[in-house]
Write an enzyme that holds these catalytic residues in place. Sequence first.
Site, short mmCIF file in Angstrom:
data_model
loop_
_atom_site.label_atom_id
_atom_site.label_comp_id
_atom_site.label_asym_id
_atom_site.label_seq_id
_atom_site.Cartn_x
_atom_site.Cartn_y
_atom_site.Cartn_z
N GLY A 1 0.85 -1.05 0.18
CA GLY A 1 0.04 0.10 0.14
C GLY A 1 0.96 1.33 -0.23
O GLY A 1 0.43 2.32 -0.06
N ILE B 1 14.46 11.26 -3.44
CA ILE B 1 13.01 11.02 -3.45
C ILE B 1 12.50 10.54 -4.89
O ILE B 1 12.69 11.41 -5.92
CB ILE B 1 12.12 12.45 -3.26
CG1 ILE B 1 12.87 12.73 -1.84
CG2 ILE B 1 10.78 11.99 -3.21
CD1 ILE B 1 12.48 12.15 -0.64
N PRO C 1 7.41 12.04 -5.14
CA PRO C 1 7.32 12.88 -3.88
C PRO C 1 5.94 12.84 -3.37
O PRO C 1 5.53 12.84 -2.15
CB PRO C 1 7.30 14.19 -4.46
CG PRO C 1 7.72 14.26 -5.86
CD PRO C 1 7.94 13.03 -6.27
N LYS D 1 17.11 6.57 0.48
CA LYS D 1 17.52 6.10 2.04
C LYS D 1 16.30 5.44 2.79
O LYS D 1 16.38 5.01 3.83
CB LYS D 1 17.72 7.54 2.99
CG LYS D 1 19.43 7.61 2.69
CD LYS D 1 19.72 8.91 3.40
CE LYS D 1 20.81 9.26 4.00
NZ LYS D 1 21.15 10.30 4.75
N GLY D 2 15.06 5.61 2.01
CA GLY D 2 13.86 5.12 2.76
C GLY D 2 13.10 6.03 3.57
O GLY D 2 13.62 6.61 4.47
N VAL D 3 11.73 5.74 3.42
CA VAL D 3 10.95 6.84 4.08
C VAL D 3 9.85 6.14 4.94
O VAL D 3 9.01 6.81 5.49
CB VAL D 3 10.37 7.90 3.28
CG1 VAL D 3 11.47 8.78 2.74
CG2 VAL D 3 9.50 7.13 2.01
N GLY D 4 9.85 4.95 4.85
CA GLY D 4 8.79 4.17 5.52
C GLY D 4 8.28 4.18 7.04
O GLY D 4 7.27 4.14 7.25
N GLU D 5 9.51 4.35 7.64
CA GLU D 5 9.39 4.10 9.09
C GLU D 5 9.51 5.64 9.81
O GLU D 5 9.21 5.71 10.98
CB GLU D 5 9.98 3.06 9.77
CG GLU D 5 9.61 1.74 9.15
CD GLU D 5 10.38 0.55 9.10
OE1 GLU D 5 10.35 -0.21 10.08
OE2 GLU D 5 11.23 0.11 8.15
#
Lengths: 348, 756
Positions: free
Chosen positions: B479, B642, B645, B714-718
């Site tokens: 998701g 990114i 965005p 770098k990752g943004v999920g958490e």
Amino acid sequence: MMNFDYVRPANVADAIAAASEQGSTYLASGTNLLDLMKGGISRPSRLVDVTRLPGLDRVEHLSDGALRIGALVRNADLAHDAEFARVYPAVAEALLSGASAQLRNAATVGGNLMQRTRCAYFYDVASACNRRWPGAGCDALKGENRLHAVLGWSEGCIATHPSDFCVPLVALDAVVEIEGRSGRRELPLEVLHRLPGDTPDRETALEPGDLIVALRLPAAAKDFAAHARYIKVRERTSYAFAVASAAAALRIENGTIGEARLALGGVAAKPWRACEAEQVLAGKSPDASLYREAARAALADARPSGNNAFKIELAQRIVVRALTLAAAGTPARISALPGSPFSSVAGA
Amino acid sequence: MTPEINLTRDPAHIRHGSNIGQPLTRTDGVLKVTGKARYAADNHPPGMLYAVIATSCIARGRVKSLDVAAAKRHPGVVDVMTHSHKPELAEDPDAKGNPFAFRMELLQSDEVRYANQAIAVVIAETLEAATEGAALLSPRFQVEIARVGLDAGEPYAPPVVGIGNPAEVVHGDIDAGLAAASKLTDATYETPAQYHNAMEPHAIVAVWDGDKLYIDTPSQGMAIAQGRLAGLLGIPPGNIHINSPFLGGGFGSKGLVSGPQVLGIMAAKLVGRPVKLVLRRSQMYGPVGHRPPTRQRLRIGTNDDGTLTALDHHARITTSSFDDFYEPAADASHTLYASPAIRTAHEAVRVDTGTPLFMRAPGEATGSIALESAMDEAAFACGIDPLEFRLTNYAEVEPTTGKPFSSKALRQCYAKGAERFGWARRPLQPRQMRDENGFLVGWGMGTATFPALMFQGNARAVIRADGRGVMESGAHDMGQGAWTALTQISADSLGLELDQMTFRAGTSDLPDAGIAGGSAHTATVGAAIHNAGAAVIARLAELATSDERSPLFGAGNAGVIARAGRLHRRDDDARSESYADILARAGLAEIEASGTGAADPAAQSQYAMHSHGVVFAEVKVDPELGQIRATRLVGAFAAGRIINPLMVQSQLRGGMIWGISFALHEEAVIDRRSGRILNANLAEYHVPVNADVPPMDVITVDEHDPHVNALGIKGVGEIGITGSAGAVANAVWHATGIRVRRFPIRIEEVVMGLAG
Ligand SMILES: Cc1cc2nc3c(=O)[nH]c(=O)nc-3n(C[C@H](O)[C@H](O)[C@H](O)COP(=O)(O)OP(=O)(O)OC[C@H]3O[C@@H](n4cnc5c(N)ncnc54)[C@H](O)[C@@H]3O)c2cc1C
Ligand code: SF4
């Protein structure tokens, strides 16, 4: 789910006959009952669906000035009726503060009155609960009970009644019209719900087969339109049951409180009418110290039933707030956050 | 917007694309809003039966009896799978093969380890019959006293925390640092058990064909699931076909295949027919992991000028009685603040719950709310603005390792976020601000951080005779928008426009994409895709530049640029040839290549790699009634490149809402006597509703990181949860002057602290 019969009677008489038999239960929109059945808390052998009964979905203005609300009127329809909300603003506000839009669209007036407690141990069939199983004991008493009752409880049961709707209704002397095996009768809403005492399983004054057909607001309930509010503190801004709540309705004449109505929610096994507090207020000019005195009177008999002493303090503050806001006057329209402290100007 | 990819390792041939950086809406959005996206439980193969799990209501003991006969007599019930009637497994479900193999309850014995554990599975023609069959089992138990809560037993030092991290890390001399402090903040915080509560419950539709297994089930890690299932079932991993095109959220709870999913497979085997098993909401509170409760003591020593002399972070956590997962809560203190002495330590207590597991920002979320609260308390003790205090102690290198950061634009985040929020106007003292309606207003902040991880993943790239591209990777979209972001990377990797290519993911028949966890999926699979695309372009270039008939002949050394389905000479853009023409001339139907994404151990040993950010929060508190509402959040994050965005904003916002939830709402209420969870439903397990979610401003700060991976992701999920939870908690203190150290902040603590 266990197998059960489902009947859809054509008229009230058939409904009563069907529901009078052992194991039968009325089904309105099922937003409470079906959850209880899925959890195994209610295991009826027959559902008597009342939602198609003719004539119970009307709101009528009676010749004596009373308003008669059919038991099948949906919570949302009633609250969104602009004329209703103007005359009985605290009732509309209480309705809209409850549950979610989807649930209010489904829920009926009768179902709301008759909804069961939200005590977690009542919902957990593996727990001991006198309400579910008389004599079993009450696991809430020494369990997680920070939101349980502070008024009218017994060692047998410390649960609260969760309805918001009922709180202003009881303040306004609402009357419940019932059809039963021995015909038609009426009860003040005040006595519909019972305090637990030694028989917490007997939650209401209804007998087997009794069907609520309507709710009546007497003519005098109109007198409070200009000064009536419902305030509900909860643990998130919307879609949560009350930690505690209060409905305040005032008749103010020449700067004096002619008559006051006050009831609390989330504090007892029934919507709690605060008659002593009403006496404190009557005939006085509204001010903050008077509200505090009334609040003390309303909670004078309160005792913690567990880890919930804070509710006694909180309920008093809610009473003060509800009175303050009621005295300030009913707002022109119900806020987007009905009943929420954030819908209103704080007292301070 | 990024007009071209800046390749970090500049090969001879490069690809130009403009898809990365575009705010594309979801490629699967229309499918989802029109109900055409088929989730696991939407599948109904012919002949399918329904399985319903019967669960234990006790938390510890044994199943003494089950009334199987009564269940079987119920019309529609086909069979009842129990401890003594089930298909044989090839492997003990309690065996620990690798650090990702957690013990599961597959009816291997009559033992009960926690409330809500599966004790039988009823299989029937209808869901209703199976449900009633489960009720009719009327289990009887031999009950033992349940161990509940952080004080349920003797604490012990866990062998490791998280996955393989040391339980204790010491940098410098902590006792000397504490002794040298002119001010000491010593505070203990508690966080509750939390459950993932993804919208979509764990579900499986299992179909056996001989020794081949076809399953529809939501998974964040299909290849790992194949491996585990192969071991348990005694069949080769290649025989297991997992279909997981859409997930209704996972948040870590679908990272590893769970016991109930395996029970669905076993049930299908037992009855020889396809079986569907879907967990009820209440059944998700137990066998699919959770965030354990923590009690964290922080001691922060400071000099008069506000510089840290010591940071000591000690966490007690619970784990299950039968397995070892240790929430690395104190590890949150490793990277953020410079201090001559830092110690992080953990101790654990065994309780009768399901095993806690990875839940969105495991360790970082629990640790962050404690650390950021304590930093706020320490700043106030020093009489320093909380932001200035953090800048005073800004870590220029990773404090515990001394490594330089691969990139760290946290200063810019602080500056931009503070400016957008208006932080400079914040009074130092609490309880100074009121709004026009008399509500108490408070402002708080918290620093956000999350490691920039990389796992291993593969992709296969194909260019077809018609010049169109296909990219395949068994990637997972829970998701978060992975399909969309990975499609963008795919297009750029192949030098194609989006409408010139097809992206395939979501089944285990595609190349192993590793796990969608650790906020590393886009980075890992993106790198694999990037490399697969590069390899195909290189082969295509090879074909063209070595063919005299091509306008690109001889460009080998100069290299070519791939753009919009054509290769161009790098030194003469006018000379170009389409992919289709190159393949046609070579007589090839398609050309393919594979790529792998993985961590670069050399870069990792040299650099500390983390995303950073800051969250500023405003709350309002009713001055008498104590009800709290978050009214404004500003987050500023630096997380490398990114890719999309729009997706990134959604991830960060979603994380920030989790932060509000952590501070104000979320808690599993557990009965101390029975060990049962009393609010295992979405009515009473509170998460924020729309009315609790304030306007949120999310700023991303550009960061060019040449070290983390080929694409600089770098990752943004958490990361969004970290910082936010502390910011909200600190804002409550600033509004009221009441410091609540037990989360979520309960109304009684605020009400009783307010004068009234
Ligand atoms: C998630 C959730 C949140 C909620 N939050 C709130 C809240 O914040 N505030 C609040 O006030 N309520 C709340 N509710 C409760 C909701 O208001 C009730 O479920 C609803 O009003 C019940 O109406 P119904 O028509 O669906 O009744 P049903 O579920 O059909 O029936 C409820 C009970 O009433 C009996 N009954 C129904 N009609 C009659 C009748 N005419 N005569 C005699 N007996 C009858 C039934 O036999 C049954 O025992 C919430 C419910 C849910 C599920
Ligand atoms: S408080 Fe009442 S409803 Fe709750 S467990 Fe006790 S007896 Fe049952």
